[in-house]
Design a protein around this motif. Sequence first.
Motif, PDB file in Angstrom:
ATOM      1  N   VAL A 126       0.922  -1.039   0.004  1.00 10.57           N
ATOM      2  CA  VAL A 126       0.177  -0.040   0.060  1.00 10.57           C
ATOM      3  C   VAL A 126       0.725   1.231  -0.014  1.00 10.57           C
ATOM      4  O   VAL A 126       1.770   1.156   0.684  1.00 10.57           O
ATOM      5  CB  VAL A 126      -1.030  -0.206   1.167  1.00 10.57           C
ATOM      6  CG1 VAL A 126      -1.604   1.201   1.341  1.00 10.57           C
ATOM      7  CG2 VAL A 126      -1.953  -1.051   1.041  1.00 10.57           C
ATOM      8  N   CYS A 127       0.543   2.251  -0.950  1.00  2.96           N
ATOM      9  CA  CYS A 127       1.306   3.485  -1.084  1.00  2.96           C
ATOM     10  C   CYS A 127       1.499   4.326   0.184  1.00  2.96           C
ATOM     11  O   CYS A 127       0.218   4.365   0.668  1.00  2.96           O
ATOM     12  CB  CYS A 127       0.869   4.293  -2.192  1.00  2.96           C
ATOM     13  SG  CYS A 127       1.309   6.001  -2.283  1.00  2.96           S
ATOM     14  N   THR A 128       2.543   4.637   0.900  1.00  3.75           N
ATOM     15  CA  THR A 128       2.400   5.403   1.994  1.00  3.75           C
ATOM     16  C   THR A 128       2.071   6.834   1.769  1.00  3.75           C
ATOM     17  O   THR A 128       1.652   7.578   2.855  1.00  3.75           O
ATOM     18  CB  THR A 128       4.072   5.458   2.736  1.00  3.75           C
ATOM     19  OG1 THR A 128       4.773   5.855   1.801  1.00  3.75           O
ATOM     20  CG2 THR A 128       4.239   3.972   2.899  1.00  3.75           C
ATOM     21  N   ASN A 129       1.863   7.247   0.486  1.00  3.37           N
ATOM     22  CA  ASN A 129       1.504   8.483   0.220  1.00  3.37           C
ATOM     23  C   ASN A 129      -0.191   8.619   0.062  1.00  3.37           C
ATOM     24  O   ASN A 129      -0.685   9.699   0.593  1.00  3.37           O
ATOM     25  CB  ASN A 129       2.215   8.946  -0.806  1.00  3.37           C
ATOM     26  CG  ASN A 129       2.000  10.659  -1.145  1.00  3.37           C
ATOM     27  OD1 ASN A 129       2.053  11.467  -0.397  1.00  3.37           O
ATOM     28  ND2 ASN A 129       1.655  10.825  -2.344  1.00  3.37           N
ATOM     29  N   CYS A 130      -0.625   7.832  -0.485  1.00  3.57           N
ATOM     30  CA  CYS A 130      -2.007   8.178  -0.968  1.00  3.57           C
ATOM     31  C   CYS A 130      -2.917   6.772  -0.671  1.00  3.57           C
ATOM     32  O   CYS A 130      -4.371   6.835  -0.771  1.00  3.57           O
ATOM     33  CB  CYS A 130      -2.160   8.341  -2.533  1.00  3.57           C
ATOM     34  SG  CYS A 130      -2.141   6.813  -3.718  1.00  3.57           S
ATOM     35  N   GLY A 131      -2.313   5.643  -0.138  1.00  2.00           N
ATOM     36  CA  GLY A 131      -3.035   4.556   0.334  1.00  2.00           C
ATOM     37  C   GLY A 131      -3.502   3.833  -0.889  1.00  2.00           C
ATOM     38  O   GLY A 131      -4.158   2.655  -0.333  1.00  2.00           O
ATOM     39  N   GLN A 151       6.976   2.065  -6.395  1.00  2.00           N
ATOM     40  CA  GLN A 151       6.360   3.295  -7.035  1.00  2.00           C
ATOM     41  C   GLN A 151       4.919   3.148  -7.142  1.00  2.00           C
ATOM     42  O   GLN A 151       4.451   2.121  -7.331  1.00  2.00           O
ATOM     43  CB  GLN A 151       6.992   3.897  -8.339  1.00  2.00           C
ATOM     44  CG  GLN A 151       6.496   5.101  -8.687  1.00  2.00           C
ATOM     45  CD  GLN A 151       7.245   5.630  -9.807  1.00  2.00           C
ATOM     46  OE1 GLN A 151       7.937   5.269 -10.713  1.00  2.00           O
ATOM     47  NE2 GLN A 151       6.795   6.765 -10.247  1.00  2.00           N
ATOM     48  N   CYS A 152       4.082   4.310  -6.711  1.00  2.00           N
ATOM     49  CA  CYS A 152       2.743   4.158  -6.892  1.00  2.00           C
ATOM     50  C   CYS A 152       2.127   4.641  -8.206  1.00  2.00           C
ATOM     51  O   CYS A 152       2.907   5.645  -8.780  1.00  2.00           O
ATOM     52  CB  CYS A 152       2.212   4.960  -5.759  1.00  2.00           C
ATOM     53  SG  CYS A 152       0.436   5.259  -5.988  1.00  2.00           S
ATOM     54  N   ASP A 153       1.413   3.872  -8.909  1.00  2.00           N
ATOM     55  CA  ASP A 153       1.076   4.117 -10.390  1.00  2.00           C
ATOM     56  C   ASP A 153       0.015   5.162 -10.158  1.00  2.00           C
ATOM     57  O   ASP A 153      -0.626   5.476 -11.176  1.00  2.00           O
ATOM     58  CB  ASP A 153       0.694   2.910 -10.927  1.00  2.00           C
ATOM     59  CG  ASP A 153       2.056   2.047 -11.605  1.00  2.00           C
ATOM     60  OD1 ASP A 153       2.802   2.979 -11.755  1.00  2.00           O
ATOM     61  OD2 ASP A 153       2.034   1.070 -12.008  1.00  2.00           O
ATOM     62  N   ASP A 154      -0.590   5.316  -8.976  1.00  2.00           N
ATOM     63  CA  ASP A 154      -1.834   6.245  -8.862  1.00  2.00           C
ATOM     64  C   ASP A 154      -1.203   7.564  -8.625  1.00  2.00           C
ATOM     65  O   ASP A 154      -1.388   8.583  -9.520  1.00  2.00           O
ATOM     66  CB  ASP A 154      -2.876   6.048  -7.697  1.00  2.00           C
ATOM     67  CG  ASP A 154      -3.765   5.005  -8.400  1.00  2.00           C
ATOM     68  OD1 ASP A 154      -3.832   4.852  -9.494  1.00  2.00           O
ATOM     69  OD2 ASP A 154      -4.354   3.888  -7.619  1.00  2.00           O
ATOM     70  N   CYS A 155      -0.508   7.937  -7.413  1.00  2.00           N
ATOM     71  CA  CYS A 155      -0.217   9.178  -7.462  1.00  2.00           C
ATOM     72  C   CYS A 155       1.362   9.409  -7.661  1.00  2.00           C
ATOM     73  O   CYS A 155       1.861  10.608  -7.399  1.00  2.00           O
ATOM     74  CB  CYS A 155      -0.168   9.563  -5.684  1.00  2.00           C
ATOM     75  SG  CYS A 155       1.177   8.642  -4.692  1.00  2.00           S
ATOM     76  N   GLN A 156       2.063   8.464  -8.386  1.00  2.00           N
ATOM     77  CA  GLN A 156       3.428   8.480  -9.089  1.00  2.00           C
ATOM     78  C   GLN A 156       4.454   8.530  -7.919  1.00  2.00           C
ATOM     79  O   GLN A 156       5.697   8.706  -8.299  1.00  2.00           O
ATOM     80  CB  GLN A 156       3.634   9.483 -10.032  1.00  2.00           C
ATOM     81  CG  GLN A 156       2.543   9.519 -10.899  1.00  2.00           C
ATOM     82  CD  GLN A 156       2.483   8.342 -11.847  1.00  2.00           C
ATOM     83  OE1 GLN A 156       3.400   7.521 -12.064  1.00  2.00           O
ATOM     84  NE2 GLN A 156       1.241   7.954 -12.019  1.00  2.00           N
TER      85      GLN A 156
END
Lengths: 166, 251
Positions: A126-131, A151-156
């Motif tokens: 789980v992305c630590t920035n946007c969940g 790397q998060c593919d939603d918030c990058q």
Amino acid sequence: MTNTEQNIEEVLIPILAKVSDPEIPVLSIMDMGVVRSAVIVNDIVKIEITPTYSGCPAMDVIGDDMKKALQDAGYKSEVNLILHPAWTTDWITPKGRQALEDYGIAAPLDAEADKSVLLEGKRLVVCTNCGSQNTRLVSQFGSTACKAQFQCDDCQEPFDYFKCLK
Amino acid sequence: MKNEHLYNYILGIADNSLILGQRMGELCGHGPTLETDIACTNISLDLFGQVRSYFQYAAKIAGDGRTEDDIAMLRKERDYKNVLLAEQPNTNFAYTIGRQFLFDVYHLAFLAELQKSSDLTLSVIANKCIKEVSYHERFSSDWVKRLGDGTEESNQKMQEAINDLWTYTDELFHQTEADKVMVEEGIGVDVTKLKVNYYKSVSELLEEATLKTPESKWFQKGGKQGIHTEHLGYLLADLQFMQRAYPNMEW
Ligand SMILES: [Zn+2]
């Protein structure tokens, strides 16, 4: 004493809790689970710590920082590195896991899930920035031995994932 | 020394990790991409960490005041007992990956057996190392597949590296004097028994990577006896320079 239990004298806990991993300053060494025992024998504090990874350069610093914290509290101390039982990420406390997440490092998944994200490209971290769970592995090796890069593919946002060690 | 065979046995194991760790460390700042650069130096760091555990134990066995640093830094070339594979240079990234892969498959199998050693310290070290080495093996085998099954050029370079390094694989399974004694005492790993599975695993992975398993039956040896290829001397000059120029530094 079983493998997961720690043997630490109550009075030493608040002193040692102030020492943190130099590479992850929000994470107290007590929450990291590296202190296996801390007892007072003939006025000397004897501590056993276990390394996270064999080559982790933080271990030497942690040892020195512990001695310093104990000295400030009026104790002489000896720190010994033990290899058995081997440290596992299971020893990171719930508070420690939360501290990692707040700092931007995804806490380790269980061994099965860890394998599927690192080997099969499953999207479970789980992305630590946007969940978002829409995250992908960039590299199995990260900024330190214990982490992988994601790397998060939603918030990058790029972020570290603390690898499961068991 | 009372436990000379045990001492030599530990050095044989540790020297592989030390020399390979130094080779991987050479990639620091020179990796083909940032991620691979970090990966190679992480592997190097793991290997050096493992070496410290082995050398600290060896120093204790020697019991004559020599330290882990003395053992690591102050021996002469012929006193290093690493396999020739470990010292081969980083000719190009395919060689780096090929060397790592051919060693990792062996290393994993070796540590799995060393965990069963009747010597508690060695068994504990092996238990710690095997977790790290399984990450190394994932990394190197992954890259063998990516390069082998990549472009025509990457396939050709990967194949070339495997063909060249193949000649150093058989030595992994040669027994030294110390090996034989340690196996008898239940402390050491019988490396001869790892050979069949090793070549099976390696061939399967190579096939998956659309690479050919070399057929050559002619192999190099000598590292375990201290007779090295010309590459080790230069590596040691790099490794030992600081300790010889400024004696008693600690790592
Ligand atoms: Zn995100």
